[in-house]
Motif scaffolding. Sequence first.
Motif, PDB file in Angstrom:
ATOM      1  N   LEU A 240      41.642  81.678  -6.357  1.00  0.00           N
ATOM      2  CA  LEU A 240      41.630  82.872  -7.189  1.00  0.00           C
ATOM      3  C   LEU A 240      40.254  83.075  -7.790  1.00  0.00           C
ATOM      4  CD1 LEU A 240      45.007  82.420  -9.112  1.00  0.00           C
ATOM      5  CD2 LEU A 240      44.579  83.893  -7.136  1.00  0.00           C
ATOM      6  N   ALA A 241      39.888  84.350  -7.989  1.00  0.00           N
ATOM      7  CA  ALA A 241      38.630  84.690  -8.646  1.00  0.00           C
ATOM      8  C   ALA A 241      38.745  86.091  -9.195  1.00  0.00           C
ATOM      9  CB  ALA A 241      37.465  84.596  -7.673  1.00  0.00           C
ATOM     10  N   THR A 242      38.016  86.321 -10.280  1.00  0.00           N
ATOM     11  CA  THR A 242      37.898  87.673 -10.818  1.00  0.00           C
ATOM     12  C   THR A 242      36.424  88.009 -10.939  1.00  0.00           C
ATOM     13  OG1 THR A 242      38.039  86.822 -13.092  1.00  0.00           O
ATOM     14  CG2 THR A 242      40.072  87.610 -12.066  1.00  0.00           C
ATOM     15  N   PHE A 243      36.124  89.282 -10.719  1.00  0.00           N
ATOM     16  CA  PHE A 243      34.757  89.779 -10.769  1.00  0.00           C
ATOM     17  C   PHE A 243      34.721  90.974 -11.709  1.00  0.00           C
ATOM     18  CE2 PHE A 243      35.545  87.891  -6.678  1.00  0.00           C
ATOM     19  CZ  PHE A 243      34.394  87.172  -6.385  1.00  0.00           C
ATOM     20  N   ASP A 244      33.552  91.180 -12.313  1.00  0.00           N
ATOM     21  CA  ASP A 244      33.403  92.395 -13.100  1.00  0.00           C
ATOM     22  C   ASP A 244      33.081  93.552 -12.159  1.00  0.00           C
ATOM     23  OD1 ASP A 244      30.732  92.248 -12.437  1.00  0.00           O
ATOM     24  OD2 ASP A 244      30.106  91.404 -14.352  1.00  0.00           O
TER      25      ASP A 244
ATOM     26  N   SER B 217      40.689 100.871  -4.864  1.00  0.00           N
ATOM     27  CA  SER B 217      41.854 100.740  -3.992  1.00  0.00           C
ATOM     28  C   SER B 217      41.916  99.314  -3.457  1.00  0.00           C
ATOM     29  CB  SER B 217      41.766 101.711  -2.806  1.00  0.00           C
ATOM     30  OG  SER B 217      41.735 103.044  -3.259  1.00  0.00           O
ATOM     31  N   PRO B 218      43.092  98.746  -3.331  1.00  0.00           N
ATOM     32  CA  PRO B 218      43.196  97.378  -2.827  1.00  0.00           C
ATOM     33  C   PRO B 218      42.767  97.292  -1.360  1.00  0.00           C
ATOM     34  CG  PRO B 218      45.366  98.364  -3.025  1.00  0.00           C
ATOM     35  CD  PRO B 218      44.411  99.326  -3.667  1.00  0.00           C
ATOM     36  N   ALA B 219      42.381  96.091  -0.933  1.00  0.00           N
ATOM     37  CA  ALA B 219      41.920  95.884   0.437  1.00  0.00           C
ATOM     38  C   ALA B 219      42.269  94.466   0.869  1.00  0.00           C
ATOM     39  CB  ALA B 219      40.419  96.139   0.558  1.00  0.00           C
ATOM     40  N   ARG B 220      42.102  94.227   2.149  1.00  0.00           N
ATOM     41  CA  ARG B 220      42.386  92.904   2.715  1.00  0.00           C
ATOM     42  C   ARG B 220      41.243  92.522   3.643  1.00  0.00           C
ATOM     43  NH1 ARG B 220      47.185  89.939   3.913  1.00  0.00           N
ATOM     44  NH2 ARG B 220      46.913  88.519   5.700  1.00  0.00           N
ATOM     45  N   TYR B 221      40.918  91.251   3.611  1.00  0.00           N
ATOM     46  CA  TYR B 221      39.837  90.747   4.466  1.00  0.00           C
ATOM     47  C   TYR B 221      40.304  89.472   5.150  1.00  0.00           C
ATOM     48  CZ  TYR B 221      35.621  88.193   5.765  1.00  0.00           C
ATOM     49  OH  TYR B 221      34.694  87.471   6.444  1.00  0.00           O
ATOM     50  N   ASP B 222      40.090  89.408   6.485  1.00  0.00           N
ATOM     51  CA  ASP B 222      40.395  88.215   7.265  1.00  0.00           C
ATOM     52  C   ASP B 222      39.127  87.774   7.965  1.00  0.00           C
ATOM     53  OD1 ASP B 222      43.407  87.845   7.078  1.00  0.00           O
ATOM     54  OD2 ASP B 222      43.288  89.936   7.726  1.00  0.00           O
ATOM     55  N   GLY B 223      38.712  86.539   7.740  1.00  0.00           N
ATOM     56  CA  GLY B 223      37.501  86.056   8.372  1.00  0.00           C
ATOM     57  C   GLY B 223      37.267  84.596   8.064  1.00  0.00           C
ATOM     58  N   TYR B 224      36.128  84.141   8.547  1.00  0.00           N
ATOM     59  CA  TYR B 224      35.756  82.740   8.390  1.00  0.00           C
ATOM     60  C   TYR B 224      34.779  82.576   7.235  1.00  0.00           C
ATOM     61  CZ  TYR B 224      37.921  80.796  12.563  1.00  0.00           C
ATOM     62  OH  TYR B 224      38.822  80.334  13.481  1.00  0.00           O
ATOM     63  N   ILE B 225      34.981  81.501   6.479  1.00  0.00           N
ATOM     64  CA  ILE B 225      33.983  80.990   5.549  1.00  0.00           C
ATOM     65  C   ILE B 225      33.842  79.517   5.878  1.00  0.00           C
ATOM     66  CG2 ILE B 225      33.397  80.508   3.150  1.00  0.00           C
ATOM     67  CD1 ILE B 225      34.889  82.988   2.349  1.00  0.00           C
ATOM     68  N   GLY B 226      32.660  79.147   6.371  1.00  0.00           N
ATOM     69  CA  GLY B 226      32.510  77.803   6.898  1.00  0.00           C
ATOM     70  C   GLY B 226      33.295  77.695   8.195  1.00  0.00           C
ATOM     71  N   ASP B 227      34.053  76.603   8.335  1.00  0.00           N
ATOM     72  CA  ASP B 227      34.849  76.421   9.546  1.00  0.00           C
ATOM     73  C   ASP B 227      36.328  76.698   9.306  1.00  0.00           C
ATOM     74  OD1 ASP B 227      35.375  74.297   7.919  1.00  0.00           O
ATOM     75  OD2 ASP B 227      35.239  72.762   9.473  1.00  0.00           O
ATOM     76  N   ARG B 228      36.630  77.383   8.204  1.00  0.00           N
ATOM     77  CA  ARG B 228      38.009  77.698   7.863  1.00  0.00           C
ATOM     78  C   ARG B 228      38.228  79.204   7.914  1.00  0.00           C
ATOM     79  NH1 ARG B 228      41.066  73.575   8.399  1.00  0.00           N
ATOM     80  NH2 ARG B 228      42.575  74.408   6.897  1.00  0.00           N
ATOM     81  N   ALA B 229      39.432  79.578   8.295  1.00  0.00           N
ATOM     82  CA  ALA B 229      39.802  80.988   8.334  1.00  0.00           C
ATOM     83  C   ALA B 229      40.551  81.332   7.053  1.00  0.00           C
ATOM     84  CB  ALA B 229      40.680  81.282   9.546  1.00  0.00           C
ATOM     85  N   TRP B 230      40.185  82.447   6.445  1.00  0.00           N
ATOM     86  CA  TRP B 230      40.774  82.845   5.168  1.00  0.00           C
ATOM     87  C   TRP B 230      41.304  84.270   5.269  1.00  0.00           C
ATOM     88  CZ3 TRP B 230      41.102  79.373   1.175  1.00  0.00           C
ATOM     89  CH2 TRP B 230      40.340  78.207   1.299  1.00  0.00           C
ATOM     90  N   SER B 231      42.411  84.483   4.582  1.00  0.00           N
ATOM     91  CA  SER B 231      42.971  85.818   4.424  1.00  0.00           C
ATOM     92  C   SER B 231      42.882  86.154   2.948  1.00  0.00           C
ATOM     93  CB  SER B 231      44.422  85.855   4.914  1.00  0.00           C
ATOM     94  OG  SER B 231      44.964  87.149   4.774  1.00  0.00           O
ATOM     95  N   VAL B 232      42.159  87.192   2.584  1.00  0.00           N
ATOM     96  CA  VAL B 232      41.825  87.483   1.196  1.00  0.00           C
ATOM     97  C   VAL B 232      42.432  88.821   0.800  1.00  0.00           C
ATOM     98  CG1 VAL B 232      39.977  87.644  -0.503  1.00  0.00           C
ATOM     99  CG2 VAL B 232      39.656  86.266   1.560  1.00  0.00           C
ATOM    100  N   GLU B 233      43.218  88.784  -0.262  1.00  0.00           N
ATOM    101  CA  GLU B 233      43.741  90.007  -0.869  1.00  0.00           C
ATOM    102  C   GLU B 233      42.826  90.394  -2.027  1.00  0.00           C
ATOM    103  OE1 GLU B 233      46.175  91.814   0.115  1.00  0.00           O
ATOM    104  OE2 GLU B 233      47.051  90.510   1.649  1.00  0.00           O
TER     105      GLU B 233
ATOM    106  N   VAL C  71      37.397  93.316 -10.334  1.00  0.00           N
ATOM    107  CA  VAL C  71      38.102  93.089  -9.074  1.00  0.00           C
ATOM    108  C   VAL C  71      38.689  91.694  -9.090  1.00  0.00           C
ATOM    109  CG1 VAL C  71      37.916  92.938  -6.564  1.00  0.00           C
ATOM    110  CG2 VAL C  71      36.558  94.625  -7.820  1.00  0.00           C
ATOM    111  N   GLY C  72      39.944  91.587  -8.651  1.00  0.00           N
ATOM    112  CA  GLY C  72      40.580  90.288  -8.515  1.00  0.00           C
ATOM    113  C   GLY C  72      40.774  89.942  -7.054  1.00  0.00           C
ATOM    114  N   THR C  73      40.662  88.662  -6.726  1.00  0.00           N
ATOM    115  CA  THR C  73      40.839  88.226  -5.337  1.00  0.00           C
ATOM    116  C   THR C  73      41.735  86.999  -5.289  1.00  0.00           C
ATOM    117  OG1 THR C  73      38.928  86.736  -5.308  1.00  0.00           O
ATOM    118  CG2 THR C  73      38.529  89.040  -4.731  1.00  0.00           C
ATOM    119  N   ALA C  74      42.514  86.913  -4.240  1.00  0.00           N
ATOM    120  CA  ALA C  74      43.327  85.733  -3.942  1.00  0.00           C
ATOM    121  C   ALA C  74      43.137  85.420  -2.465  1.00  0.00           C
ATOM    122  CB  ALA C  74      44.797  85.989  -4.259  1.00  0.00           C
ATOM    123  N   ALA C  75      42.571  84.236  -2.174  1.00  0.00           N
ATOM    124  CA  ALA C  75      42.256  83.839  -0.800  1.00  0.00           C
ATOM    125  C   ALA C  75      43.231  82.767  -0.329  1.00  0.00           C
ATOM    126  CB  ALA C  75      40.816  83.345  -0.707  1.00  0.00           C
ATOM    127  N   PHE C  76      43.810  82.994   0.834  1.00  0.00           N
ATOM    128  CA  PHE C  76      44.762  82.054   1.421  1.00  0.00           C
ATOM    129  C   PHE C  76      44.115  81.383   2.636  1.00  0.00           C
ATOM    130  CE2 PHE C  76      46.897  85.600  -0.522  1.00  0.00           C
ATOM    131  CZ  PHE C  76      47.929  85.039  -1.254  1.00  0.00           C
TER     132      PHE C  76
END
Length: 817
Positions: free
Chosen positions: A149-153, A205-221, A235-240
């Motif tokens: 989890l993370a929040t941004f201004d 508006s909400p968005a979704r991102y699917d991609g790699y960070i390092g050698d792991r795949a993340w799905s980010v809301e 902005v709030g984010t939750a990465a799975f």
Amino acid sequence: MAQRGSAVRESPHDHRPPADLATIVVGAHGEVLGWSDDAQRLLGHSPAVVGHAVTELLAVDDSPAWDALATGEAWSGPVEVRHRDGHRLVGTLRACPSLGGQGKAHGWSVVAVTVSPHSSGNRTQGAGTAGGSDRAMLEPPFAQASVALATFDAKLRYLQVNSLHVDMLGTGEAQLHGRSYADVLPDGADGGWLRQLRQVAETASPARYDGYIGDRAWSVEMWPVKDSSGRMCGVGTAAFDNSEQHGAHQRLALLNQAGARIGTALDVGRTARELAQVVVPNLADFVTVDLFDSVLEGDEPTPYEAGEPVLLRRAAALSAVEGVPELAVELGAVDTYPPFSPPARCLAAARPLLSGLDDPDFVRWIEGDEIRSAGVHRDGIHSGMAVPLRARGMVLGVVVLWRSTRPGTFQQDDLLLVEELAGRAAVSMDNARRYTREHAAALTMQRSLLPQVLPQQAAVEAAFRYLPASSESGVGGDWFDVIPLSGTRVALVVGDVVGHGVHASAAMGRLRTAVRTLADVDLPPDELLTHIDDLVTHLGSDDDGVGLGGPGVGEFGATCLYAVYDPVSRRFTLASAGHPPPSVLYPDGTVVTIGVSPGPPLGVGGVPFEITELELPESSLIALHTDGLVDAHHRDLDLGFARLRDSLAAASPSLEATCDTLIGSMLPERPADDVALLVARTRALHADQVATWGLPVDPEVVADARAQASRQLAAWGLEEASFITELVVSELVTNAIRYGEAPIQLRLIRDRTLICEVSDGSSTAPHLRRARTFDEGGRGLLLVAQLTQGWGTRHTSTGKTIWAEQLLPNGPGWADL
């Protein structure tokens, strides 16, 4: 940062103050007049701030809170204030004016309640300076969440993160707070996350991102964070961590891709290359495919005995980076793998094998080869996998994968995936191997049924080419033939059986035999095709349901062109059963495609065939062919014939070179259909080689015919043949006068042999029979058959011709007589 929404202006008594608040008294000019203990606890400043401007406490000077202070009205809304240690706090500020006796404002009472505190110097995930039950309820869920989890201004600077988010970025938490995400973008990130963050900040508006960070795949809301007034404030984010699901999806996609890309052709080498193209770079940085020699030749692989070196031929190799690593074995070369090497161990066990630098046998094998050793140490190869190519209980070879630039080693899931890919490729290779074997058998059969050497004859000089189809359907039923006929004539034949494979080859052999048999009867081209058409019709309706072309009666069809050239008259007579016409290059350079009247293909029946006849000058070049020569790539036939005429116009004096020119200019490197090409340059027998006499229907002329024949032989220097020739002339002329009709003609032809022909107007043909003891006749033809090399009858449009052929004195075979 300042929160710029629409402020909510309200009465001082609209809301009851919360329990955890800081009270600050501000003067009319914005100076701090009073400072409470709660203010010191929440903001860290001591009462020494009294007298300072209240704007020094705000995060930015243009805060809407300052605008409210300047207006002298009640105000409530979010605000960012600066803690004494420098970090920022998000709070809710309520401003109420202090009124004098006349009801005019003379100062301000400011109440600040911290709702969701954030601090750039926070050392516990989400821990701010807010106290009480609200903080106790908000911080643990955020810190203990199972997702990052993370929040941004609004400027995409970090406000709050939990430990999983820190681990995801591979950095310290202290390096994140207050910094823009763009400044901490990890190495290897593609920037897609940042673009999506900006989109959310700009569009709310909400968005979704699917991609790699390092050698792991993340799905980010991602979603916009709004205050109580609906104003966008961050902005709030939750990465799975979606690596397992993403890996499974990739494996499924790769299997689906392999189904479309592997085994597209019945070719072992091509299938090996397709397998390599699927696994690089999707799974490996480098791959080799090695096969047993017998597999490449179409035979079954020789079983490998464990403990023995194994010889494999390199069928394919592919690298994600060209030339890295250097190939220890070039394509097509054979390598010997020691029994302790991973490929040999894999073949011995017939199961896949993971290997790497922690495998002593792997290291031992690598160090035994300078090129492989250099590749491992220089290019950083760290993980390998050997997988057998198994199909139908046989091991065809081995595929070996390597990783160098990819950080992760091969895992069990990778091994299972490659095993599935190798299995699919092996089945395709085995199918291709079987096809190679059957194709070779069909081609051998096809070639054995075609002429290997053209017969010697005087009518034409000939050369040929046969090209089997390179398509997966196999060799077809194209054929050609050159058949010597009586009277120094020659038959030129080309044909094409519809279909491919062994059945087409067998049908071609049967048709060629039938044509040769009927040619020996000296039938005209149209009559010969009529008999062949009847034969095909009968064979195509056999009780077993298998015609000339294999299963399915209606599937069979064939075309044929039968032509006869007579070097004495230089007449060229031909008939076509649905076959492409020949082209002729005349001695003056003119090239013409003969306008034949094509009949229907063989087997149709019911339609007569027509003869086309023309006179050809000596040294005319005739090109007969099947449709594959002019119909390559299904181009327009007129264009194909025009291209053939152009190529024929540039023909070489050498017929072999002419064949090469026509094939090279007309066909691609791998023709899609069989092609049979027969080129023939005409010859002519001149007047000094032919002698002709017309004879009356009178028995007394027989003696005169013998005398004329003897004089002609003397003129030719063939006196030694006079005795046999006189006897043949006597018998044939006597038969023509006794049993034939006018007109009667005697003709002698001197070529490689001496030919005696007697023609008459009757179509009744004589038959050879053995005379009984007391018979007065019936021995003439028997004597002719015994004294000559051959005899026969051919029918003409005006009657028949009986001929006999004998060897020339002092010519080939004369001494054996």
